[in-house]
Scaffold this motif. Structure first.
Motif, PDB file in Angstrom:
ATOM      1  N   ALA A  41     -10.928  -6.582   5.065  1.00  0.00           N
ATOM      2  CA  ALA A  41     -10.105  -7.795   5.068  1.00  0.00           C
ATOM      3  C   ALA A  41      -9.371  -7.973   6.391  1.00  0.00           C
ATOM      4  CB  ALA A  41      -9.110  -7.768   3.914  1.00  0.00           C
ATOM      5  N   ASN A  56      -6.904   1.534  -6.387  1.00  0.00           N
ATOM      6  CA  ASN A  56      -6.049   1.638  -5.197  1.00  0.00           C
ATOM      7  C   ASN A  56      -5.343   2.984  -5.088  1.00  0.00           C
ATOM      8  OD1 ASN A  56      -6.735  -1.013  -4.812  1.00  0.00           O
ATOM      9  ND2 ASN A  56      -4.721  -1.857  -5.286  1.00  0.00           N
ATOM     10  N   THR A 107      -3.833  -3.523  -1.367  1.00  0.00           N
ATOM     11  CA  THR A 107      -3.173  -4.822  -1.409  1.00  0.00           C
ATOM     12  C   THR A 107      -2.965  -5.297   0.023  1.00  0.00           C
ATOM     13  OG1 THR A 107      -0.919  -3.966  -1.229  1.00  0.00           O
ATOM     14  CG2 THR A 107      -1.905  -3.993  -3.427  1.00  0.00           C
ATOM     15  N   ARG A 108      -2.399  -6.488   0.170  1.00  0.00           N
ATOM     16  CA  ARG A 108      -2.102  -6.982   1.516  1.00  0.00           C
ATOM     17  C   ARG A 108      -1.082  -6.088   2.223  1.00  0.00           C
ATOM     18  NH1 ARG A 108       2.374 -11.780   0.872  1.00  0.00           N
ATOM     19  NH2 ARG A 108       3.183 -11.157  -1.153  1.00  0.00           N
ATOM     20  N   PHE A 109      -0.375  -5.258   1.440  1.00  0.00           N
ATOM     21  CA  PHE A 109       0.649  -4.411   2.035  1.00  0.00           C
ATOM     22  C   PHE A 109       0.069  -3.113   2.621  1.00  0.00           C
ATOM     23  CE2 PHE A 109       2.905  -7.020  -1.066  1.00  0.00           C
ATOM     24  CZ  PHE A 109       3.851  -7.586  -0.249  1.00  0.00           C
ATOM     25  N   LYS A 110      -0.999  -2.615   1.972  1.00  0.00           N
ATOM     26  CA  LYS A 110      -1.532  -1.336   2.443  1.00  0.00           C
ATOM     27  C   LYS A 110      -2.805  -0.984   1.680  1.00  0.00           C
ATOM     28  CE  LYS A 110      -1.580   2.853   4.312  1.00  0.00           C
ATOM     29  NZ  LYS A 110      -1.995   2.995   5.732  1.00  0.00           N
ATOM     30  N   VAL A 111      -3.789  -0.528   2.411  1.00  0.00           N
ATOM     31  CA  VAL A 111      -4.950   0.113   1.794  1.00  0.00           C
ATOM     32  C   VAL A 111      -4.828   1.611   2.056  1.00  0.00           C
ATOM     33  CG1 VAL A 111      -7.457   0.338   1.840  1.00  0.00           C
ATOM     34  CG2 VAL A 111      -6.402  -1.922   2.127  1.00  0.00           C
ATOM     35  N   PHE A 112      -4.635   2.362   0.997  1.00  0.00           N
ATOM     36  CA  PHE A 112      -4.576   3.817   1.141  1.00  0.00           C
ATOM     37  C   PHE A 112      -6.002   4.356   1.078  1.00  0.00           C
ATOM     38  CE2 PHE A 112      -0.353   2.786  -0.519  1.00  0.00           C
ATOM     39  CZ  PHE A 112       0.455   3.483   0.368  1.00  0.00           C
TER      40      PHE A 112
END
Lengths: 388, 388, 388, 388
Positions: free
Chosen positions: C388, C290, C28-33
């Motif tokens: 992104a 994700n 997500t815009r918060f974090k790519v794990f």
């Protein structure tokens, strides 16, 4: 014991209260289509509810709606119910159909109207005293249609004050159950619109006040099983009004729109200790059979609750916990889905027969002749309905 | 000329059709609260609509709903309207209140019922011939409540066939206008649920078939002004049913829930050539005044449309285009908002007075004595309503 | 033959294309794990996709995303895929990650940017020529975030013009497939927001232009199976992007959020002639794993599609039609639900084994050692992702 | 005094905290478009925020986000801020970007991860001690993407336990502010999804725990002003994160999507005693300027809050109460709308000038040369962003 055998006993105590009004006519603001054989009296509604219980063993009580089910003698009504194999259950108040309630009832700006609504609630409690009912269920249509129409804050204060006066009259073995609803019939601000509001009021009232969760009364996308888990954790989940929806408060047959959601809800009920008579969580239906037949519609509904309860009981919770705590998302989800995808229908049919119930209650109803009988007998008089 | 003066002329031709049924009682499935003075006949509805036009100059026509507004002699009704300063407008069909329509009308699985619905549409066209109305508006309640209940695909084919038979009877100067609605009264699948479906049918029908956009008939979050722009681009926007909503099809006073959305819609109407009589796009209200007074409710509604039209006309489109094509997001948005935030009420009051209209039509209504008069006169008889 | 045996043959031809990017990192815009073992090259993505096909027999093709999967020699890439038992499939264009596309691509106000986007599409078609791919899939991020930011109407006209130029280059055996999406990354107006818009553009383009339906790209409450039925009826359903959602475009494993919805969609696909290779309707996944593992996530997804296809094929359509046309709502719903509730997992396991596939592909993957192998081998380099 | 003059004084004390991260780059999972001149350090963010305050007089404090704004010496940072005319404000924690937090933080199933998250909160409180900040704001990304993935109930219990440990470290003059969010980045169950959950936890924590209401964090259709009124009534509204949305958590400029909603929210803030420094309710922005310029985007945002506050203060509450209590729906709504429709922009421009502020802060920014200066100066280094 594994599989279905391991859960069979847990199914034995399941009870799903039926609403008397589900047997009357219902519809939308556009049209109420009447059906032949619809009850004209509280007694006829109870007889229909009793038929559902006779065929399913799942619905030992019937909820009444006051004034729709007002009678002279509630003791006599209770005896009538007992003769038919069921008991009277929750008393549902109605403060949305008198002209005085156009702008609200317990949250109305006018003390006179609030007092009238409070008096109605007290009358309902008197009926509970007579019927031996435990729960007074309060669903309020209170709210406003236009910004500025009402004072949102004052209405909360008036509501809190009114609820206190109702609660003061609740007996030691009785409970006040406050339902919330996202919207309708109010189209701007609803006075009890969410679980948080109902919860806050119930906490303020005391330990015999509980929240009623109607599965159709949420905003789109709301995770209902989360609310179930939260309210159980907070000790304030009083009862369910089961039904289902695709859009708004569609009041469809429970499980019809999203069976997997029903499964998830029941899983959290069980997980949180809300399953079974000693839990204090009452299961009830609240549905509108607008285009389908009412009695088999109720039969289908209680069967859907039972089937999903069975599936939810089948979850291998030990394996689930292990997968969850290993962070194995796919395994946890698969364990959960395995229970959902397990077809319990044939086991349940056997289970019913072993208890003297028909294997297929819907087929048994269709073969019973009851439909023809009520269509023939219930001629004349006014069919029951909402009287909107 | 700048500011309001520059747009005054464009306001002159604005016409917003009133629905006869907005003056009758309406409500929800829970309760219809009746109001004193409500019309009992089509003539009384027309008189009320004429009062709105007299005070606002905005509503020269009245839409009829068949059979609610059925009369023996439509020529006489048209003359009655003319005597009151208004004309008869769109004819609205009703295929949702006869018992035969329980499972649909034009999309029903049974040819007999489809034929009945088609015959009703033909009857409506005959009335249009008599009244000189241009538009037949078709809103269908057709749909299903449960998965599996109906065959979604076949229903589309039946619908297409029925619409062809209706369209075949439409005169050269008449139009078929097909409304879509997201849901209600159907709670699973609606047969004309979105603009795409209405558009596809209208294209198949021919050049005199158009889409009706009711501003309350969309899924949550839908960008309605986009649909306006798209339908105008495709040449298929026939008419509007204006109202507003917070939740479902709340049918509130237009502009009440989201004035900025109304502004954006009207901006796209103007941008796309949909404003003014020669555009062929008909403005109409379709609202339910459940808890507020009906006549001033309609006055407020047409004024809201007028005010937002004025604001939308005030957008500095040249500066807007420059900012847009410079990629200056904030400047473009500010130019757009500047028009929305401009208070046109006082200019509009002056403009009204310059045309012999009251500066404040709501105040004028309150001072007119009309309310007391109709309350006194309209005693006895059956108040108009939806007859649900 | 009845039950599963009667449908086994129909399952044989099922093919569900895998997206190469599902094997790369996403978030997500918060974090790519990031995850260990994630592919670093198109070849490694294809190898992972081939592993899914090897274990399920369901995914013979892999979709590429340009420029994420750009290589020097597409013939060599196709040969690499063939060596691994799969083929290259749909080419997905990308006009949302270059700085030039900040305000749009095919619908941009600036001709220079539109031309650049058109050139990218032409480049994608060249790649299709090289790979032998049939479909160019166009998903556009085009839109605006603020009212006034862009000219909704002009953007449609620019879009139509750009699409024409792309379509002009589409070969006789190729197709242009235009995806729609309700919102994101645009937060006010999206240029292709609904099926109606995609449909209108495809009709204008010609017979080799089709609509792509991503199951996660609709407003809350949208009846997706209705859109399936409608697009099949109109002859314009080109392909599916399968995934599932609770809220927005969550891109979860298909069937994870609402298995019954997936069942209903597949039922309408079959009902409307959209099932099977000759139908021209392409099945594809478009998901983001994700927090779960990617390869078994894709395995689970194709199995979910297969399981629900089997259930949908099991519907007793003859009995269903009879109940529907008798107006027997409950019976029709029950026939429909009977198929959904039938547990096909064990039959499918047998069926797989009979075809030389593992009975339980997820377990087979876990036992295969492939996971350890790729974690060990894929050290260093840049893991694939959306960039992104 | 009437009209604007009567409310001018009430506007004087308004303060809207700016988030440091609004000046960094932001975007969607599809793309973050960088902008020239974007800050690279906490100091540069503070300088930009100070510019907004210099031009508007509305934003005397800047919120920090840890670790994005970590520095060696917070005393020095506070002095830097003071030199620029602003102060440091709320400290925002971040427990969603470390790999350990993939499955949650304060609600994680693993005690080790919970302890790590608690330690991070304690570190934030230490920073508050150093900066003199009052509020620790906790927004949690905790949740699950798939049914079965986590134990909803246990996660609540873990969360409650973790929060207790954080709260235990909160100083006497400090507050813990717990934000809720409907969904994202979790796509099935979010651990603090609604105001009720945040409220229940805050009540359990104690009197220095409060709810943070982000205006973009609700289900579609939610009546946010009702929640404002309710939380003020319950004494638990701690702060706002202002922004606006059409769909999900779009994080647009406050007031951009629905100015009337902003008006209604601010009206309830004032009505319920939540306006002004002594109320304890903190106003803050939380926005993403993905496609528009960041500094003027923040200027526009605080101006929008100020303009709507002015309009809300203009409501004739005495007349409103009279109309409400007379049941005059239309009059009450009109009184309410009259304030909303009043154009206060010119009065506010005068008011600004009388206080030594530019009449038009956006124009003043454009004329200030600051943009060119930061673009020229901020070359090299890493632009601030979310680091997702």
């Amino acid at each position: 014991m594994t599989g279905f055998d391991a859960i069979a006993d847990q199914l034995a105590g399941q009870a799903i209260e039926l609403p008397s009004w589900a047997f009357g006519n219902s519809g939308t603001r556009f049209k109420v289509f009447s059906q032949p054989g619809v009850p004209r009296t509280p007694e006829e509604k109870i007889a229909d509810a009793a038929k559902v219980h006779e065929l399913t063993g799942l619905s030992p009580t019937v909820a009444l709606h006051i004034p729709w089910d007002k009678v002279e003698d509630y003791g006599k009504l209770a005896a009538f119910a007992a003769d038919h194999g069921v008991a009277l259950g929750t008393i549902n108040s109605n403060t949305f159909q008198d002209d005085d309630y156009k702008f609200g009832s317990l949250a109305h700006f006018d003390r006179r109207v609030r007092d009238k609504a409070i008096a109605h609630m007290h009358e309902c409690i008197e009926i509970m005293d007579a019927t031996g009912s435990r729960d007074l269920k309060i669903w309020l249509a209170d709210g406003t249609n236009y910004p500025g129409q009402g004072d949102i804050r004052s209405r909360q204060d008036w509501l809190a004050d009114s609820l206190q006066q109702v609660y003061a009259r609740i007996g030691d073995n009785q409970r006040l159950v406050l339902e919330y609803k996202f919207f309708e019939p109010s189209f701007y601000a609803t006075d009890v619109p969410d679980w948080g509001t109902s919860y806050a009021h119930c906490v303020a009232l005391g330990e015999r006040a509980f929240v009623c969760l109607d599965t159709g009364h949420h905003a789109p996308g709301t995770n209902i099983e989360f609310i179930v888990a939260q309210l159980l954790r907070l000790g304030k989940l009083g009862s369910f009004d089961f039904n289902s929806r695709f859009y708004a408060d569609d009041d469809l047959i429970v499980g019809a729109a999203d069976p997997f959601q029903l499964f998830r809800i029941l899983f959290e009920v069980i997980r949180g200790g809300g399953y079974g008579p000693e839990s204090g969580v009452a299961f009830m239906l609240d549905q509108c059979h607008n285009v389908e037949e009412k009695i088999p519609g109720q039969i289908r509904s209680v069967l859907n609750v039972q089937e999903m309860t069975a599936r939810a009981l089948l979850v291998d919770t030990e394996a689930l916990t292990q997968a969850q705590q290993a962070g194995d998302v796919l395994a946890a989800n698969q364990i959960f889905m395995d229970a959902f995808y397990t077809d319990v229908r044939s086991d349940l049919a056997d289970w019913r027969q072993s208890r003297g119930l028909p294997a297929d209650p819907v087929a048994a109803y269709n073969a019973s002749g009851y439909r023809d009988q009520i269509i023939a007998e219930r001629i004349g008089g006014d069919q029951a309905g909402w009287g909107a």
